[in-house]
Structure formats: structure tokens, C-alpha cells
Design a protein around this motif. Sequence first.
Motif, PDB file in Angstrom:
ATOM      1  N   THR A  91       0.828  -1.205   0.000  1.00 40.10           N
ATOM      2  CA  THR A  91       0.000   0.000   0.000  1.00 40.10           C
ATOM      3  C   THR A  91       0.866   1.260   0.000  1.00 40.10           C
ATOM      4  O   THR A  91       0.579   2.219  -0.731  1.00 40.10           O
ATOM      5  N   LEU A  92       1.934   1.247   0.780  1.00 35.84           N
ATOM      6  CA  LEU A  92       2.840   2.396   0.834  1.00 35.84           C
ATOM      7  C   LEU A  92       3.528   2.609  -0.516  1.00 35.84           C
ATOM      8  O   LEU A  92       3.615   3.743  -1.010  1.00 35.84           O
ATOM      9  N   LEU A  93       4.005   1.530  -1.131  1.00 29.67           N
ATOM     10  CA  LEU A  93       4.632   1.655  -2.450  1.00 29.67           C
ATOM     11  C   LEU A  93       3.633   2.151  -3.500  1.00 29.67           C
ATOM     12  O   LEU A  93       3.983   2.944  -4.375  1.00 29.67           O
ATOM     13  N   SER A  94       2.396   1.698  -3.406  1.00 26.78           N
ATOM     14  CA  SER A  94       1.359   2.177  -4.334  1.00 26.78           C
ATOM     15  C   SER A  94       1.131   3.676  -4.165  1.00 26.78           C
ATOM     16  O   SER A  94       0.981   4.405  -5.154  1.00 26.78           O
ATOM     17  N   ALA A  95       1.119   4.135  -2.923  1.00 26.26           N
ATOM     18  CA  ALA A  95       0.935   5.568  -2.659  1.00 26.26           C
ATOM     19  C   ALA A  95       2.111   6.370  -3.201  1.00 26.26           C
ATOM     20  O   ALA A  95       1.919   7.461  -3.761  1.00 26.26           O
ATOM     21  N   ILE A  96       3.325   5.844  -3.080  1.00 24.21           N
ATOM     22  CA  ILE A  96       4.505   6.541  -3.596  1.00 24.21           C
ATOM     23  C   ILE A  96       4.432   6.644  -5.122  1.00 24.21           C
ATOM     24  O   ILE A  96       4.718   7.696  -5.697  1.00 24.21           O
ATOM     25  N   VAL A  97       4.025   5.567  -5.787  1.00 27.94           N
ATOM     26  CA  VAL A  97       3.887   5.587  -7.249  1.00 27.94           C
ATOM     27  C   VAL A  97       2.820   6.605  -7.661  1.00 27.94           C
ATOM     28  O   VAL A  97       3.014   7.379  -8.610  1.00 27.94           O
ATOM     29  N   MET A  99       1.870   9.278  -5.979  1.00 30.04           N
ATOM     30  CA  MET A  99       2.397  10.624  -5.729  1.00 30.04           C
ATOM     31  C   MET A  99       3.366  11.039  -6.835  1.00 30.04           C
ATOM     32  O   MET A  99       3.364  12.188  -7.279  1.00 30.04           O
ATOM     33  N   TYR A 100       4.182  10.104  -7.321  1.00 29.60           N
ATOM     34  CA  TYR A 100       5.082  10.393  -8.432  1.00 29.60           C
ATOM     35  C   TYR A 100       4.278  10.778  -9.677  1.00 29.60           C
ATOM     36  O   TYR A 100       4.614  11.743 -10.361  1.00 29.60           O
ATOM     37  N   LYS A 103       2.856  14.300  -9.217  1.00 27.18           N
ATOM     38  CA  LYS A 103       3.887  15.329  -9.402  1.00 27.18           C
ATOM     39  C   LYS A 103       4.243  15.488 -10.872  1.00 27.18           C
ATOM     40  O   LYS A 103       4.423  16.606 -11.359  1.00 27.18           O
TER      41      LYS A 103
END
Length: 124
Positions: A91-97, A99-100, A103
Motif C-alpha cells: 500500500t505504501l509503495l502504491s501511494a509513492i507511485v 504521488m510520483y 507530481k
Amino acid sequence: MEAPHSDTSSGASEFSDAVTSHKRWFKSVLGLGALEAKLWVASSAQLLALMCGVIFLLLTTWLLIIATTAVVAWSYGFSLIGIFLSATLVTLLSAIVLMYLVKRTLNNMNFSRTLDAIIPVEEE
């Protein structure tokens, strides 16, 4: 002497008629623009509501995929702590992707090209 006076009054009358005609035309154009804006706002509100439904369904689907994977992992004997940590990491990695992607999209939303096309900047 009255002929030039009547020409002046007929010229003023024609000018007044032209101004009135242009005012009516401008009012109809503005009315059309206002109607178009109302349709655009209503369509945008409907699109926003539909997108909220899509987001809700996608979020629910994502959570069900994680839950199904966790149940399958549990049935194969994986530890519950490991399953929760893995789900949290995914879930955290999905959120980072995401957010990228946000941006990158915001960086691509550059209106300077449109502004430069409207008002060219003279280079020295």
C-alpha cells in the motif's frame, strides 16, 4: 435649410439603430456564453460525482485484492504479522507511485506555452 437637419437626424437614427442592434447581438452572445457555462458546470458536477463513484469502486477493489492475497497467504501458513507488514508495504509503495504520477502530471500542466502564444515575450 431643413434638408441637412433631417440628414443629421436620420444619421443619428441610423447610428442609434446600429447601436441597438449591436447591443442585442452582444446580449445574445453573452446569453449563449452563460448558457454554455451553465451546461459546462452541470456536466462537470456530474463528471465529478461519477469519478467519485469510480474512485470508491477502485479503492474497494484494491482493498479486496489485498485481503484476498492475505487470506491466501494465511491459508498457506504465512505469519499474520508478515502478511500485515507485506500489505502495508504494498500500500505504501502504491501511494509513492501515485504521488510520483501526480507530481509528473502537475509539472506537465504548464500554461506558459499558452501565455507565450497569446503574449509573445521578446527575447533580447
